[in-house]
Design an enzyme around this catalytic site. Structure first.
Site: not given
Lengths: 683, 165, 329
Positions: A648-649
């Site tokens: 996600g990052e």
């Protein structure tokens, strides 16, 4: 099933606008809360005159520090809402109106007159302050300073050095859904519809602050309109909603922060000042890496962003040093923002690497490949898997990489390419359980208090459960986003799919062991997240490479990113469709960071003056042109039973540096301070 | 001050008492229980509250409900034709043109309105001479009034291309 | 937001009378600026008079060849109007560069002209602002002034007018029709907006209750050779750092005539008369344009955050005229 591009389970509800977010769950006859915020940055509330506000028709209550219910714990000073007359930052909650309608609540709030004893405040972040201090640790629990070898000697002896300061500005997460809490008391039972990255952490924190049994607090959040870290920790509005709901005789209250209020109350990424020094031999072999970080925290609550962290793990060099120093200011507390530490901390060093490549006359891709470490430089442990070099090579090929130092002219536009590395740690968070129950309609009800904040959890956990149970996805009935479900860790640190997913896999095994392939209605099993014996043996990280092509207008300095490519090695991908969207979303946020984002703090007042979406710029659709993300097949048997690393990052990490490096290639102008706005490239 | 108004919302006549200060967005969300349009900024800066008002895409957070008595409002919830999703909605699903979904109803209403405008030959800020078929640059510019923090723009453009075919 | 009465005007004189006779009344057009200000507490009328449905919503050719634009014409309709696109491309482009498609469908001609500055201290009632509260001080002077004025400012106010439409109309020598309680008058577009001087609270020369009813744009061959160029911090949906509305008539490499107005530089659209003088009769080259811009901007007084504006405005003008010249070659 695993890896398949299954369309989102929550898709139909989202495209018809019928998926309920916090504000939107049906509740009986709600009242509306509008906060009152401090207009001074430091001091005391001397008096709160509520007469005019209370006189308005439709006002149910006006809360003040003097009359608000007492909290059981004021240990967390960000959450000690309306408990004292102390003002610690401009924008702090100093009151609230509860009213029949949102119009009356807003109007009444403007009539509340607060007088202050004003103290001198200090909101100035400078690298040369004499009161900078070293925190005990940096987030989440890493050493503040690290040192290996003799950096100063190595720098002095190096054939080539880079010694520069890079800065990233204050940034605000700004999810599209404002932070919202709907609270209702039924006797001593509290129900919250909240916009949060973790229903169980909310329950835990709030029950502690209020002094109630967690069993009496229920938090519901099936759909969350983005968080990017700002809904990972609990913030003051949550407590205010619970307090306000005490004043309505059991009526629910709705508290939706305004966009403007979000700039003071729900955290932000600290600005960073990064002094980066690199030393290398004539062939670009690094002999020294030094990163000294200065950033801010609030005086009332420490938050130490781990900006120096990625430099500890990227490249080989015998002599290394990283330090963090904080300025404690009269400002709101910083908090998590997408890829904390890694995101800002891969700006300075990755631009410095570009400067080093230039000084050595080397292709920046080649420079990075030359400094690939055999083991994790920080711990000495082997990496469970690491494919940075493969990402760089694949990306260079795919992108048509031109070596990075060539400026081309296309009419009035100067163009150039840039590259940067990308990385993110693998996190699994403890405290996860799941249950699987076979229901009469022949489906498997899978329950865990996980969160989908746009990440695709509704879909990926369905796939993981289906795969683990050996059934088609439509036989899985997933339930998430409710604290009545088994406990789950927060959606943060790219840990969600790993933590919840491995828990579900374990639970599926427990279920099949117990009930076999032909269970009966009502058969239920519970599982806990398995421990990972390999987590101590290996350094576990994702890696990637970001390539950017930038165009700069020769007359006006206007800058556009014409092409952006991310190549990632992040273990096993659970869902090709949602993963691609997560990578692209992160990269888009990285582009926005590179070109647009800057929370402007006016030190005279102590607050962010561009506090709305017209003045705080995030990338629009027109800012994003050709953008692509691909990933390499990476099998890692050590990270967890899924082989997944969390994605996600990483997309936001390195993007800004790649863009800055491309802008330099195009113009010869080296921008070391984000954002890269047209005036910085104007001749 | 209160005012009684009638709105046709997603095909249904709704009569509601509003404060003269009530925006169309709050009339829908707070007084009519119509949650499809979203409040992202409440100051006309994000587009999440976009609906079709008398056939045109508009933001609802800066429109006063009392000024639009009798208006026809279509939200994302009203675009479907029975059980069949609107082609734009289906395209958003097919192209994964959303993530958290909060800006999505506004994106979809905006796209429907935008396709209608383009079909009528309206130019945009990037239109050179005469408007031609919608290319990527046109779609991006025309949809720039809808912010997406999840960064789903690439999918949104592909979805609109699909729906436009 | 204080409670207010909402009334719909039946006709122009009725609307004017209602507002003129009520000190705390305001006209409501599309609402895209006023309702924003109501929520911020920047505007606090207790009576709104809705003029958006008055019969002022046509774009009509005038007998002498120009065009009359009704005050209630929506920005999107105006930008898409075939007459406007053909005869006044700068006008269409200026409108299309502003706001978003959804906002342009609501915003009216008059409302666009009368929108107020986006200075962050003006829009925040908790910070000092002489425009909002005369005498309280100007927080922008020593604060965040990236978007602020470099020309025509005063020690009391350095705000910039945000309308793109206004810049185009000033370049086109448009004329504004205004209806007052007792009489009607016309005002040159260039004279509608004021410099701040000692009265920064007054954005325009209009008196309370005066209503803009139409805008006339004259017809000249040069206006069809016009362009709007907006330079901003992101590709769309943002106010100008600097902008240029320009028209130029080039023959045999020489500038026969030119119109130039700058946005983003002052409290009003800045008609660049000095630049036009330099351009007329001069060779149509980048260097000439640079000289013209520099002549116009010689008197600029930049602030700490906007020292780039004169150079950026020069660059924008050079790029714009280069393109227009190329089109005419």
């Amino acid at each position: 099933m695993i890896g398949a591009p299954m369309t989102r389970v929550d898709g139909p509800a989202k495209v018809t606008g019928t998926a309920p977010y916090a504000f939107e769950h049906p509740v009986e006859h709600p009242a509306y809360v509008h906060p009152v915020q401090a207009t001074v940055a430091r001091g005391r509330v001397r008096n709160v005159d509520t007469a005019a506000a209370e006189a308005l028709d439709g006002v149910l209550a006006v809360l003040t520090p003097g009359n608000a219910p007492r909290l059981a714990s004021t240990e967390d000073r960000e959450l000690a809402v309306l408990q004292s007359d102390e003002v610690a930052f401009r924008g702090q909650l100093v009151g609230a109106v509860v009213a029949e309608t949102s119009e009356v609540a807003r109007h009444a709030a403007s009539l509340v007159e607060v007088t202050y004893e004003v103290h001198e405040h200090d909101a100035a972040l400078r690298a040369d302050r004499d009161d900078l201090y070293a925190p005990d640790k940096v987030n989440p629990s890493f050493p503040t300073d690290t040192e290996q070898g003799d950096v100063d000697a190595a720098l002095a002896a190096a054939a080539v050095t880079v010694d520069e300061t890079y800065t990233t500005p204050m940034e605000h997460n700004n999810p599209m859904e404002p932070h919202t809490t709907v609270a209702v008391w039924a006797g001593e039972e509290l129900t919250l519809y909240d916009s949060t990255q973790g229903v169980h952490p909310v329950r835990k924190t709030l029950s502690s602050v209020l002094g109630v049994d967690p069993e009496h607090v229920r938090v519901i959040a099936p759909h969350v309109g983005g968080g990017f870290g700002s809904k990972g920790d609990q913030h003051a509005h949550l407590v205010l909603a619970a307090l306000a709901a005490r004043r309505t005789g059991g009526r629910p209250v709705k508290l939706a922060l305004t966009r403007q209020q979000m700039f003071a109350l729900v955290g932000y990424r600290t600005p960073t000042i990064q002094h980066v020094r690199l030393g290398a031999d004539a062939d670009g072999g690094l002999t020294a890496i030094s990163v000294d970080v200065v950033e801010q925290t609030s005086r009332i609550k420490e938050f130490a962003e781990q900006t120096g962290l990625p430099a500890r793990h990227l490249y080989a060099a015998a002599n290394r040093r990283t330090t963090h120093r904080l300025a404690a200011l009269d400002v709101p507390a910083p908090s998590w923002m997408r890829a904390p530490g890694e995101c800002p901390g891969m700006f300075g060093p990755e631009v410095a690497m570009d400067e080093l490549a230039g000084a050595c006359g080397l292709d920046p891709v080649e420079l990075r490949i030359r400094n690939e470490p055999e083991v994790d430089p920080d711990s000495g442990k082997p990496f469970s898997s690491r494919n940075l070099v493969a990402c760089l090579r694949a990306g260079a090929r795919r992108f048509g990489w031109d070596g990075g130092s060539r400026a081309r002219r296309d009419g009035e536009w100067l163009t150039g390419m840039g590259v940067a590395s990308s990385t993110y740690p693998v996190h699994a968070l403890p405290g996860n359980s799941a249950t699987i129950r076979y229901t009469a309609d022949g489906r498997y009800r899978v329950e865990i208090g996980a969160a989908d904040i746009g990440t695709g959890t509704w879909t990926t956990l369905t796939q993981i459960a289906a795969d683990a149970l050996g059934v088609e996805p439509d036989r899985v009935d997933l339930r998430i986003g409710d604290s009545a479900l088994p406990p789950a860790s927060v959606a943060g640190g790219s840990s969600g799919t790993i933590s919840w997913g491995s828990t579900i896999v374990e639970t599926a095994h427990v279920f099949r062991d117990k009930f076999g392939d032909d269970p009966g209605a009502g058969d239920e099993a519970r599982g806990d997240m398995p421990a990972n014996p390999d987590s101590e043996r290996f350094a576990m990280r994702s890696f990637g490479a970001q390539f950017a092509e930038v165009r700069v207008h020769a007359d006006t300095g206007e800058v556009a990113v014409s092409r952006l490519l991310g190549v990632f090695a992040t273990g096993r991908i659970i869902n090709a469709r949602t993963a691609r969207s997560q990578f692209l979303g992160g990269m888009t946020m990285g582009l926005s960071m590179a070109l647009h984002e800057h929370s402007v703090l006016d030190e005279r007042f102590g607050h962010v003056v561009n506090h709305d979406l017209a003045e705080y710029h995030i990338a629009t659709n027109a800012d994003v042109a050709d953008i692509d993300a691909v990933w390499l097949d990476e099998a890692d048997p050590h990270v967890n039973s899924l082989g997944a690393k969390g994605i996600g990052e990483i997309g936001i990490v390195g993007t800004a540096a790649a863009i800055a490096n491309a802008a330099h290639a195009a113009t010869g102008i080296r921008v070391r301070d984000l954002p890269i706005t047209p005036d910085k490239l104007l001749r | 001050m209160d005012a009684e108004i009638t709105l046709r919302v997603d095909g249904t006549e709704r009569t509601v008492v509003v404060d003269t200060r009530t925006t169309l967005l709050d009339a829908l969300r707070e007084r009519l229980g119509v949650m499809s349009p979203k409040k992202g900024c409440d100051h006309g800066q994000c587009g999440s509250c976009t609906v079709l008002l008398d056939g045109r895409r508009v933001i609802t957070c800066l429109t006063l409900a009392a000024a639009h008595d009798g208006a026809d409002v279509t939200t994302a919830a009203g675009l479907a034709d029975g059980a069949a999703l609107h082609p734009v909605q289906q395209a958003f699903l097919d192209q994964d043109a959303f993530q958290c979904g909060y800006c999505t109803p506004g994106q979809i209403c905006s796209a429907v309105g935008m396709l209608d405008e383009a079909g009528r030959g309206w130019p945009s800020a990037v239109t050179g001479g005469e408007p031609g078929p919608l290319d990527d640059a046109e779609i991006r510019e025309r949809m720039s009034g809808n912010l997406c923090r999840c960064g789903a723009y690439a999918g949104i453009v592909r979805a609109i291309e699909q729906a436009a075919r | 937001m204080i409670p207010f009465d909402y009334r719909r005007a039946d006709d122009v004189l009725g609307a004017v009378t209602l507002v003129h006779e009520h000190e705390n009344a305001a006209f409501l057009g599309g609402g895209t600026n006023l309702v924003d200000h109501l929520k911020l507490g920047v505007a606090n009328p207790d009576l709104l008079v809705d003029v958006s449905r008055l019969p002022l919503d046509h774009v009509e050719p005038l007998p002498d060849g120009g065009v009359r634009i009704g005050a209630a014409v929506r920005n999107s309709d105006l930008a898409a109007h075939p007459l406007v696109r053909r005869r006044y491309p700068v006008l269409s482009q200026a409108l299309l560069s502003g706001a978003s498609g959804q906002i342009r469908n609501l915003a009216t001609t008059a409302g666009n002209l009368l929108q107020r500055t986006r200075c962050v201290y003006f829009t925040d009632v908790t910070t000092p602002c002489n425009k909002r509260e005369p005498g309280s001080g100007c927080a922008a002077l020593a604060g965040y002034n990236r978007y602020h004025a470099v020309l025509g400012a005063s020690p009391h106010c350095v705000a910039v007018h945000p309308s793109d439409l206004a810049v185009a109309l000033v370049a086109l020598d448009a004329v504004i029709h205004v209806q007052g309680p007792d009489s009607a008058r016309t005002i040159r577009a260039e004279d509608l907006h004021r410099l701040p001087g000692d009265e920064p609270d007054r954005d325009t020369v209009l008196a309370h209750g005066e209503l803009i009813t139409a805008v006339d744009v004259p017809d000249l061959p040069i206006t069809a050779r016009s362009r709007y160029r907006k330079v901003r911090d992101r590709a769309s949906y943002a106010f100008a750092l600097v902008s240029v509305a320009a028209a130029v008539d080039v023959e045999d490499g020489t500038v026969r005539d030119a119109r130039v107005a700058f946005g983003g530089l002052a409290h009003k659209p800045w008609r660049a008369h000095r630049a036009e003088e330099v351009l007329r009769g001069a060779p149509a080259t980048d260097d000439t344009v640079r000289q013209a811009a520099e002549a116009e901007l010689a008197a600029a007084t930049p602030l700490p955050d906007n020292a780039f504006k004169p150079r950026m405005a020069t660059g924008a003008l050079v790029a714009t005229l280069r393109e227009l010249t190329r089109e005419q070659a």
